[in-house]
Design a protein around this motif. Sequence first.
Motif, PDB file in Angstrom:
ATOM      1  N   VAL A 109       0.869  -1.176   0.000  1.00  0.00           N
ATOM      2  CA  VAL A 109       0.000   0.000   0.000  1.00  0.00           C
ATOM      3  C   VAL A 109       0.906   1.226   0.000  1.00  0.00           C
ATOM      4  CG1 VAL A 109      -1.733   1.308   1.272  1.00  0.00           C
ATOM      5  CG2 VAL A 109      -1.843  -1.198   1.216  1.00  0.00           C
ATOM      6  N   ILE A 110       0.778   2.069  -1.030  1.00  0.00           N
ATOM      7  CA  ILE A 110       1.680   3.215  -1.175  1.00  0.00           C
ATOM      8  C   ILE A 110       0.982   4.552  -0.907  1.00  0.00           C
ATOM      9  CG2 ILE A 110       3.167   1.983  -2.786  1.00  0.00           C
ATOM     10  CD1 ILE A 110       1.832   3.549  -5.076  1.00  0.00           C
ATOM     11  N   GLY A 111      -0.298   4.501  -0.577  1.00  0.00           N
ATOM     12  CA  GLY A 111      -1.035   5.729  -0.275  1.00  0.00           C
ATOM     13  C   GLY A 111      -2.448   5.390   0.145  1.00  0.00           C
ATOM     14  N   ALA A 112      -3.149   6.351   0.722  1.00  0.00           N
ATOM     15  CA  ALA A 112      -4.536   6.157   1.148  1.00  0.00           C
ATOM     16  C   ALA A 112      -5.355   7.373   0.734  1.00  0.00           C
ATOM     17  CB  ALA A 112      -4.625   5.960   2.658  1.00  0.00           C
ATOM     18  N   GLN A 113      -6.304   7.177  -0.172  1.00  0.00           N
ATOM     19  CA  GLN A 113      -7.130   8.312  -0.615  1.00  0.00           C
ATOM     20  C   GLN A 113      -7.969   8.869   0.525  1.00  0.00           C
ATOM     21  OE1 GLN A 113      -9.734   7.595  -4.034  1.00  0.00           O
ATOM     22  NE2 GLN A 113     -11.185   9.090  -3.216  1.00  0.00           N
ATOM     23  N   PHE A 114      -8.696   7.989   1.213  1.00  0.00           N
ATOM     24  CA  PHE A 114      -9.506   8.429   2.352  1.00  0.00           C
ATOM     25  C   PHE A 114      -8.733   8.226   3.645  1.00  0.00           C
ATOM     26  CE2 PHE A 114     -12.979   7.661  -0.679  1.00  0.00           C
ATOM     27  CZ  PHE A 114     -13.817   8.748  -0.416  1.00  0.00           C
ATOM     28  N   GLN A 115      -8.539   9.305   4.386  1.00  0.00           N
ATOM     29  CA  GLN A 115      -7.940   9.182   5.710  1.00  0.00           C
ATOM     30  C   GLN A 115      -8.936   8.553   6.675  1.00  0.00           C
ATOM     31  OE1 GLN A 115      -4.536  10.335   6.577  1.00  0.00           O
ATOM     32  NE2 GLN A 115      -4.631   9.963   4.374  1.00  0.00           N
ATOM     33  N   LYS A 116     -10.197   8.867   6.485  1.00  0.00           N
ATOM     34  CA  LYS A 116     -11.288   8.279   7.248  1.00  0.00           C
ATOM     35  C   LYS A 116     -12.222   7.561   6.279  1.00  0.00           C
ATOM     36  CE  LYS A 116     -11.678  11.719  10.990  1.00  0.00           C
ATOM     37  NZ  LYS A 116     -12.646  12.642  11.665  1.00  0.00           N
ATOM     38  N   SER A 117     -12.527   6.316   6.574  1.00  0.00           N
ATOM     39  CA  SER A 117     -13.460   5.587   5.728  1.00  0.00           C
ATOM     40  C   SER A 117     -14.850   6.213   5.819  1.00  0.00           C
ATOM     41  CB  SER A 117     -13.542   4.123   6.168  1.00  0.00           C
ATOM     42  OG  SER A 117     -14.585   3.456   5.464  1.00  0.00           O
ATOM     43  N   PRO A 118     -15.588   6.244   4.706  1.00  0.00           N
ATOM     44  CA  PRO A 118     -16.972   6.745   4.737  1.00  0.00           C
ATOM     45  C   PRO A 118     -17.940   5.792   5.449  1.00  0.00           C
ATOM     46  CG  PRO A 118     -16.030   6.895   2.528  1.00  0.00           C
ATOM     47  CD  PRO A 118     -15.125   6.004   3.328  1.00  0.00           C
ATOM     48  N   ASP A 119     -17.478   4.632   5.906  1.00  0.00           N
ATOM     49  CA  ASP A 119     -18.356   3.709   6.625  1.00  0.00           C
ATOM     50  C   ASP A 119     -18.991   4.406   7.816  1.00  0.00           C
ATOM     51  OD1 ASP A 119     -18.272   1.247   5.217  1.00  0.00           O
ATOM     52  OD2 ASP A 119     -16.261   0.865   5.987  1.00  0.00           O
ATOM     53  N   ALA A 120     -20.303   4.272   7.951  1.00  0.00           N
ATOM     54  CA  ALA A 120     -21.008   4.981   9.013  1.00  0.00           C
ATOM     55  C   ALA A 120     -22.311   4.289   9.370  1.00  0.00           C
ATOM     56  CB  ALA A 120     -21.308   6.425   8.573  1.00  0.00           C
ATOM     57  N   GLN A 217      -9.785   4.307   3.411  1.00  0.00           N
ATOM     58  CA  GLN A 217     -10.497   3.631   2.325  1.00  0.00           C
ATOM     59  C   GLN A 217      -9.838   4.039   1.024  1.00  0.00           C
ATOM     60  OE1 GLN A 217     -12.131   0.907   1.152  1.00  0.00           O
ATOM     61  NE2 GLN A 217     -13.568   1.290   2.833  1.00  0.00           N
ATOM     62  N   ASN A 218     -10.043   3.223  -0.003  1.00  0.00           N
ATOM     63  CA  ASN A 218      -9.413   3.446  -1.297  1.00  0.00           C
ATOM     64  C   ASN A 218      -7.897   3.515  -1.149  1.00  0.00           C
ATOM     65  OD1 ASN A 218     -12.104   3.663  -1.954  1.00  0.00           O
ATOM     66  ND2 ASN A 218     -11.847   5.458  -3.271  1.00  0.00           N
ATOM     67  N   LEU A 219      -7.351   2.451  -0.586  1.00  0.00           N
ATOM     68  CA  LEU A 219      -5.903   2.347  -0.472  1.00  0.00           C
ATOM     69  C   LEU A 219      -5.308   2.241  -1.869  1.00  0.00           C
ATOM     70  CD1 LEU A 219      -5.529  -0.232   2.447  1.00  0.00           C
ATOM     71  CD2 LEU A 219      -5.801   2.260   2.572  1.00  0.00           C
ATOM     72  N   VAL A 220      -4.187   2.909  -2.095  1.00  0.00           N
ATOM     73  CA  VAL A 220      -3.494   2.823  -3.374  1.00  0.00           C
ATOM     74  C   VAL A 220      -2.564   1.617  -3.284  1.00  0.00           C
ATOM     75  CG1 VAL A 220      -2.065   4.004  -5.062  1.00  0.00           C
ATOM     76  CG2 VAL A 220      -3.621   5.322  -3.610  1.00  0.00           C
ATOM     77  N   CYS A 221      -2.937   0.562  -3.985  1.00  0.00           N
ATOM     78  CA  CYS A 221      -2.269  -0.720  -3.827  1.00  0.00           C
ATOM     79  C   CYS A 221      -1.588  -1.152  -5.132  1.00  0.00           C
ATOM     80  CB  CYS A 221      -3.298  -1.766  -3.398  1.00  0.00           C
ATOM     81  SG  CYS A 221      -2.627  -3.356  -2.896  1.00  0.00           S
TER      82      CYS A 221
END
Length: 326
Positions: A109-120, A217-221
């Motif tokens: 994993v080289i990056g993460a688009q969402f710092q917080k997942s939209p899961d709610a 969320q949306n990890l850059v993989c």
Amino acid sequence: MTQLSRRAFTAAALGGLASAALLPGRAAQAATSRLALQAIWVNDPEFNGYYIAMEDGYYAAEGLEIDYIPGGPDVIPQAALLTGKADVALTSPPETAEAIFGKGAPFKVIGAQFQKSPDAVIFLEDSGIRTLKDLEGRTVACPPLNTELFRILLKHDKIDADKIKIVPYTFDPTPLVLGEVDAIVDFMTSMPYVIGQAAHKKADYILFSDAGLVYGQNLVCVTEETLAKRRADLVGFLRASRKGWETEFQAPGQAALHWQDSWFKGNGYTPDMTAFHSKIQVDLIKAKGGVFSMSDSWIAKTLETLNAVGIPATPEMFDTSLLRDL
């Protein structure tokens, strides 16, 4: 009433979106290296920054030509990496970690688009629900794949899950609108808007991350092989994508208003829904160190969450070195 959901209102568009990946203007002629990007979901505002980076030439400036591959309910982004269909994939933390530590997949994993997942946890504002404690004695519809994570969240907040009736959720908010359940577990980027329009009442939500279960969320993989052989291309991808998101943040959703007949064709989004989604996700994506950042504390909290659901993830799944080169 029309049954709408993150999955339902887009499912019919999958065929058209798959062919839309090659629409004109999505790759600059001057680009010299092709990079295939597999999205985690069908085209919607969740990916605005990447669309902007393609259309405004940010990838081309890095010497890249992007082949954008839409996702969908039947798409497994990690599989696209293993088969070579994609060079980069946007993935979810549990599935990525399970693939690495449970199945030996050679991913980083080289990056993460969402710092917080939209899961709610999403509910109607007039329900009287203000905290997770208020769910006791009520019925919550939760996707089967998220049930364990939801129970971990309840345990973290010292809430007795046995006092909550948890029923299956199929990404259709109709039961909530009709009062058959008191809350649902889903992404809050679009569902509160959908529910509000259907119920003619305002919907509210509690983010998992805000309640103490932190993960992105949306990890850059990518695969380890791609990382080793195409490091410069990946740095260029991250740099151009970050610029695309920074442009999006200046006027969230404005560029998307012109994509009804291209990127968003057939996805069921109205202009108002596009604006809602585009604006509400900004604070989930922004990071102190810039888009895609993965701080030591963020990684530690993400690993804590993954470990809590039984995945023996370690820091080795992350490679932050490319971010330092942006």
